[in-house]
Motif scaffolding. Structure first.
Motif, mmCIF file in Angstrom:
data_model
loop_
_atom_site.group_PDB
_atom_site.id
_atom_site.type_symbol
_atom_site.label_atom_id
_atom_site.label_comp_id
_atom_site.label_asym_id
_atom_site.label_seq_id
_atom_site.Cartn_x
_atom_site.Cartn_y
_atom_site.Cartn_z
ATOM 1 N N MET A 172 0.851 -1.189 0.000
ATOM 2 C CA MET A 172 0.000 0.000 0.000
ATOM 3 C C MET A 172 0.886 1.238 0.000
ATOM 4 S SD MET A 172 -3.414 -0.488 0.140
ATOM 5 C CE MET A 172 -4.064 0.941 1.022
ATOM 6 N N TYR A 173 0.472 2.244 -0.764
ATOM 7 C CA TYR A 173 1.204 3.503 -0.842
ATOM 8 C C TYR A 173 0.252 4.663 -0.574
ATOM 9 C CZ TYR A 173 5.524 1.674 -2.962
ATOM 10 O OH TYR A 173 6.713 1.026 -3.186
ATOM 11 N N GLU A 174 0.791 5.706 -0.008
ATOM 12 C CA GLU A 174 0.102 6.991 0.014
ATOM 13 C C GLU A 174 0.577 7.748 -1.229
ATOM 14 O OE1 GLU A 174 -0.427 10.576 3.181
ATOM 15 O OE2 GLU A 174 1.617 10.137 2.519
ATOM 16 N N LEU A 175 -0.354 8.058 -2.128
ATOM 17 C CA LEU A 175 -0.029 8.728 -3.374
ATOM 18 C C LEU A 175 -0.576 10.148 -3.361
ATOM 19 C CD1 LEU A 175 -0.840 5.915 -5.987
ATOM 20 C CD2 LEU A 175 1.367 6.439 -4.914
ATOM 21 N N VAL A 176 0.294 11.102 -3.615
ATOM 22 C CA VAL A 176 -0.113 12.500 -3.792
ATOM 23 C C VAL A 176 0.037 12.799 -5.281
ATOM 24 C CG1 VAL A 176 0.310 14.898 -3.164
ATOM 25 C CG2 VAL A 176 0.693 13.074 -1.482
#
Length: 236
Positions: A172-176
């Motif tokens: 899982m990634y936090e994508l901006v």
């Protein structure tokens, strides 16, 4: 954060034998009545130290209106638990928790670490993130992908998270990202927690572009990456 003296949770901090013994004696009446459920610091500490490390997604959580920011709360949580080398399962647990950042980290949809009693998989301790840790919410992307409009998203930041995607175990990634669509007058920015297919981590490098489905222009609550469209069908 394992047994860290800097933790905001008393039961995650290291304590000497004497202090742990005093804690157990003080909590004994409550632990007997509760059957060892994670309601006291000593019960939580034991499960935290001895339990199997896993991941949980909160399916149902106490209503915000029922949560006190003054005194400790007692709440019922329905969760889906994933442990190594076994099928996911659902369970309803009772756990004490505080208001503020702990209750914020135990909301419906949250993906969090947990500990499971090796002798009783119905006894689960939910580990809310520390105050300085990122909170991750799992989103059902099937409806967004089926009904959403498409936009091109340019990646500004990609931060790998410690939790894994439910079911697949993908990272899982936090994508901006900056979103652009012919259907909208201006570009806009979103920040989402997103499954990235294992082996496709290079796809989320800064400056990369993905096809993203969205239901409305917001900060990412109604957006999901369309992996087949982004990779010509290489990833689903």
């Amino acid at each position: 954060m394992s047994n860290d003296q800097g933790s905001g949770f008393e039961w995650r901090r290291k304590r000497g034998w004497l202090n742990r013994t005093i804690e157990k004696v003080e909590d004994l009446p409550y632990n007997v009545v509760s059957g060892g459920r994670p309601l006291t610091d000593s019960a939580k500490r034991k499960l935290y130290d001895d339990g199997i490390a896993g991941q949980a997604q909160i399916l149902k959580a106490p209503s915000e209106h029922a949560v006190s920011n003054v005194q400790e709360n007692l709440g019922h949580f329905q969760v889906k638990v994933e442990l190594p080398d076994r099928d996911p399962y659902e369970v309803t647990i009772t756990q004490s928790f505080r208001g503020g950042y702990e209750s914020e980290g135990l909301k419906e949809g949250a993906l969090i670490d947990c500990r499971v009693d090796p002798k009783n998989d119905q006894r689960v301790l939910l580990l809310a993130p520390e105050s300085d840790e990122r909170r991750v919410t799992g989103v059902d992307s099937s409806d967004i992908l089926a009904k959403g409009k498409r936009a091109t998203a340019r990646i500004e930041q990609a931060n790998k998270l410690k939790v894994k995607a439910p079911g697949s175990g993908d990272p899982m990634y936090e994508l901006v990202m900056e979103m652009r669509s012919d259907a909208e007058a201006e570009p806009w920015a979103i920040r989402i927690g997103q499954r990235v297919p294992a082996g496709g981590e290079d796809l989320v490098k800064k400056g990369g572009e993905l096809t993203v489905a969205y239901l409305e222009v917001d900060d990412g609550h109604s957006a999901a990456v369309d992996w087949p469209a982004s990779t010509d069908g290489r990833f689903s």
